[in-house]
Design an enzyme around this catalytic site. Structure first.
Site, PDB file in Angstrom:
ATOM      1  N   ASP A 183       0.851  -1.205   0.000  1.00  0.00           N
ATOM      2  CA  ASP A 183       0.000   0.000   0.000  1.00  0.00           C
ATOM      3  C   ASP A 183       0.883   1.251   0.000  1.00  0.00           C
ATOM      4  O   ASP A 183       0.889   2.001   0.961  1.00  0.00           O
ATOM      5  CB  ASP A 183      -0.962  -0.013   1.210  1.00  0.00           C
ATOM      6  CG  ASP A 183      -0.247  -0.057   2.556  1.00  0.00           C
ATOM      7  OD1 ASP A 183       0.930  -0.480   2.616  1.00  0.00           O
ATOM      8  OD2 ASP A 183      -0.866   0.356   3.563  1.00  0.00           O
ATOM      9  N   ASP A 228       6.706   1.247   2.025  1.00  0.00           N
ATOM     10  CA  ASP A 228       6.439   0.280   0.946  1.00  0.00           C
ATOM     11  C   ASP A 228       7.274   0.649  -0.275  1.00  0.00           C
ATOM     12  O   ASP A 228       7.786  -0.225  -0.983  1.00  0.00           O
ATOM     13  CB  ASP A 228       4.959   0.323   0.528  1.00  0.00           C
ATOM     14  CG  ASP A 228       4.010   0.069   1.670  1.00  0.00           C
ATOM     15  OD1 ASP A 228       3.529  -1.050   1.810  1.00  0.00           O
ATOM     16  OD2 ASP A 228       3.763   1.014   2.445  1.00  0.00           O
ATOM     17  N   ASN A 252      -2.430   2.680   3.584  1.00  0.00           N
ATOM     18  CA  ASN A 252      -1.862   4.002   3.893  1.00  0.00           C
ATOM     19  C   ASN A 252      -2.640   5.118   3.203  1.00  0.00           C
ATOM     20  O   ASN A 252      -2.740   6.230   3.720  1.00  0.00           O
ATOM     21  CB  ASN A 252      -0.400   4.068   3.463  1.00  0.00           C
ATOM     22  CG  ASN A 252       0.488   3.264   4.389  1.00  0.00           C
ATOM     23  OD1 ASN A 252       0.244   3.211   5.590  1.00  0.00           O
ATOM     24  ND2 ASN A 252       1.504   2.622   3.832  1.00  0.00           N
ATOM     25  N   THR A 282       2.947  -6.071   2.714  1.00  0.00           N
ATOM     26  CA  THR A 282       3.438  -4.973   3.555  1.00  0.00           C
ATOM     27  C   THR A 282       2.321  -3.955   3.823  1.00  0.00           C
ATOM     28  O   THR A 282       2.597  -2.807   4.156  1.00  0.00           O
ATOM     29  CB  THR A 282       4.654  -4.267   2.896  1.00  0.00           C
ATOM     30  OG1 THR A 282       4.246  -3.742   1.627  1.00  0.00           O
ATOM     31  CG2 THR A 282       5.823  -5.211   2.699  1.00  0.00           C
ATOM     32  N   PHE A 305      -0.544  -0.787  12.800  1.00  0.00           N
ATOM     33  CA  PHE A 305      -1.445  -0.276  11.760  1.00  0.00           C
ATOM     34  C   PHE A 305      -1.991  -1.357  10.815  1.00  0.00           C
ATOM     35  O   PHE A 305      -3.207  -1.488  10.636  1.00  0.00           O
ATOM     36  CB  PHE A 305      -0.729   0.822  10.949  1.00  0.00           C
ATOM     37  CG  PHE A 305      -1.568   1.402   9.840  1.00  0.00           C
ATOM     38  CD1 PHE A 305      -2.533   2.367  10.096  1.00  0.00           C
ATOM     39  CD2 PHE A 305      -1.396   0.981   8.525  1.00  0.00           C
ATOM     40  CE1 PHE A 305      -3.312   2.899   9.071  1.00  0.00           C
ATOM     41  CE2 PHE A 305      -2.170   1.503   7.492  1.00  0.00           C
ATOM     42  CZ  PHE A 305      -3.135   2.468   7.772  1.00  0.00           C
ATOM     43  N   ASN A 306      -1.110  -2.133  10.160  1.00  0.00           N
ATOM     44  CA  ASN A 306      -1.574  -3.072   9.118  1.00  0.00           C
ATOM     45  C   ASN A 306      -2.573  -4.096   9.677  1.00  0.00           C
ATOM     46  O   ASN A 306      -3.510  -4.495   8.974  1.00  0.00           O
ATOM     47  CB  ASN A 306      -0.393  -3.833   8.500  1.00  0.00           C
ATOM     48  CG  ASN A 306       0.447  -2.948   7.608  1.00  0.00           C
ATOM     49  OD1 ASN A 306      -0.007  -1.898   7.150  1.00  0.00           O
ATOM     50  ND2 ASN A 306       1.683  -3.354   7.368  1.00  0.00           N
ATOM     51  N   HIS A 338       9.756   0.130   8.124  1.00  0.00           N
ATOM     52  CA  HIS A 338       9.198  -1.185   8.467  1.00  0.00           C
ATOM     53  C   HIS A 338       9.175  -2.179   7.297  1.00  0.00           C
ATOM     54  O   HIS A 338       9.551  -3.338   7.439  1.00  0.00           O
ATOM     55  CB  HIS A 338       7.748  -1.036   8.941  1.00  0.00           C
ATOM     56  CG  HIS A 338       7.545  -0.031  10.013  1.00  0.00           C
ATOM     57  ND1 HIS A 338       7.722  -0.319  11.343  1.00  0.00           N
ATOM     58  CD2 HIS A 338       7.149   1.271   9.967  1.00  0.00           C
ATOM     59  CE1 HIS A 338       7.443   0.749  12.072  1.00  0.00           C
ATOM     60  NE2 HIS A 338       7.093   1.732  11.263  1.00  0.00           N
ATOM     61  N   ASP A 339       8.664  -1.713   6.146  1.00  0.00           N
ATOM     62  CA  ASP A 339       8.304  -2.658   5.083  1.00  0.00           C
ATOM     63  C   ASP A 339       9.491  -3.289   4.364  1.00  0.00           C
ATOM     64  O   ASP A 339       9.323  -4.258   3.615  1.00  0.00           O
ATOM     65  CB  ASP A 339       7.376  -1.967   4.066  1.00  0.00           C
ATOM     66  CG  ASP A 339       6.017  -1.662   4.661  1.00  0.00           C
ATOM     67  OD1 ASP A 339       5.671  -2.253   5.694  1.00  0.00           O
ATOM     68  OD2 ASP A 339       5.294  -0.826   4.084  1.00  0.00           O
TER      69      ASP A 339
HETATM   70  C1  BDR Z   1       3.047  -0.226   8.708  1.00  0.00           C
HETATM   71  O1  BDR Z   1       1.972   0.686   8.589  1.00  0.00           O
HETATM   72  C2  BDR Z   1       2.095   1.460   7.430  1.00  0.00           C
HETATM   73  O2  BDR Z   1       1.794   2.792   7.689  1.00  0.00           O
HETATM   74  C3  BDR Z   1       3.505   1.244   6.919  1.00  0.00           C
HETATM   75  O3  BDR Z   1       3.553   1.313   5.508  1.00  0.00           O
HETATM   76  C4  BDR Z   1       3.863  -0.117   7.430  1.00  0.00           C
HETATM   77  O4  BDR Z   1       3.470  -1.129   6.525  1.00  0.00           O
HETATM   78  C5  BDR Z   1       3.814   0.089   9.967  1.00  0.00           C
HETATM   79  O5  BDR Z   1       2.982  -0.038  11.070  1.00  0.00           O
HETATM   80 CA    CA Z   2       2.861  -0.590   4.217  1.00  0.00          CA
END
Ligand code: BDR
Ligand code: CA
Length: 321
Positions: A11, A16, A41, A127, A168-169, A241-242
């Protein structure tokens, strides 16, 4: 090193976008078969536009396929405060000439997986929210045989980011996560325990923004927004993160995995979206503990490998201009 066939389900999204750059920078490690998008996102339209532009900008020739707009049960939830109105911070990319595939990503993945030669399997790398993957597994359970493993960015053994206890994800679509966690497919959870340590510092980002390397500069502009405009600014570093699921495949030695059974809280209470990591090895048979959870990461190695890869990709593309 063995070259893996992968699908990046994403996303984009600042991090990403860096994950896609990292995949493009490591063609000996990854054969990218498709980039599929999912609302997360930003809206599905925006993240798909970004995926198309990024693929072309990084010199990739890979289909981009639009997936689910939002969560299976809940209303969609976006993160413009973190990733900006476009989803890529303050970076403006040239508009790609290619267009998106006509099929929905869930149907596209099904076709791709079932069309694999006998005995061949694919690694899925989500991701974003797990909506596309959950739909795929529910609609077409026969694809499980064709999936080698799922390495996803999401969740945490301890704590959260969007709420005190949810990442979040997973928070965006916990019902999807539940379907994926219980599908019986080997999982690697690249959650906040490791990914919060996989960050770039302000000075590293500034240097990228000021460089003449087109990939490093674009990535610097994306991460710069994230660093300056969100609640993260008090941390002084930006977690990417991704990139982690991809880097884990190439450099597993910089991460600390632990075997667990994964579950997720789908209740409507304060802990909705929390990943539940059961590591009680004394209660479970070894074969039940099908998930590896990354518990720690070596920050400086992560920075070194990522920054090197971004500059290398920029140099390669310059050569082709
Ligand atoms: C995740 O949430 C999204 O905002 C980022 O792209 C990442 O995949 C981190 O919590
Ligand atoms: Ca992401």
């Amino acid at each position: 090193m063995e070259k893996r066939k992968i699908i990046l389900d994403c996303d984009p999204g600042v991090d990403d976008a860096l994950a896609l750059a990292y995949a493009a920078a490591c063609p000996d490690a990854f054969e990218l078969l498709a980039v599929t998008t999912v609302g997360g996102n930003q809206t599905i339209e925006k993240v798909t536009r970004n995926a198309l532009d990024l693929v072309e900008f990084y010199g990739l020739e890979v289909p981009v396929v639009k997936g689910m707009a939002g969560a299976i049960v809940r209303e969609p939830l976006y993160a413009p405060e973190t990733h900006g109105e476009s989803g890529l911070g303050s970076c403006v990319l040239p508009t790609a000439s290619h267009s998106v595939e006509e099929e929905n990503a869930v149907l596209y993945m099904h076709k791709l997986l079932m069309g694999l030669p006998e005995g061949e399997k694919i690694t899925l790398i989500p991701t974003g929210p797990l909506t596309n993957i959950a739909m795929l597994l529910k609609l077409f359970p026969e694809v499980k045989e064709k999936i080698r493993e799922i390495l996803f960015m999401g969740g945490a053994a301890c704590g959260g980011n969007v709420t005190p206890c949810a990442e979040f994800n997973i928070y965006v679509d916990p019902e999807a996560a539940k379907i994926v966690f219980h599908a019986g497919i080997p999982l690697v959870m690249c959650g906040l325990d490791a990914t919060l340590k996989c960050c770039l510092t302000r000075s590293q980002v500034l240097k990228m923004c000021q460089s003449g390397n087109k990939v490093a500069k674009a990535c610097g502009d994306m991460v710069g927004f994230y660093l300056e405009n969100t609640a993260n600014k008090y941390r002084g570093v930006a977690s990417i993160h991704d990139v982690v699921p991809l880097m884990y495949l190439i450099h597993p030695e910089i991460f600390t995995p632990k075997r667990m059974i994964l579950d997720v809280d789908c209740s409507e209470g304060v802990s909705r979206g929390t990943t539940i990591c059961d590591f009680r090895w004394w209660k479970h048979e070894e074969e039940e503990m099908t998930a590896l959870v990354l518990m720690d990461a070596d920050s400086s190695k992560f920075q070194e490998y990522l920054i090197t890869a971004l500059y290398e990709l920029g140099e390669t593309l310059k050569g082709g201009e």
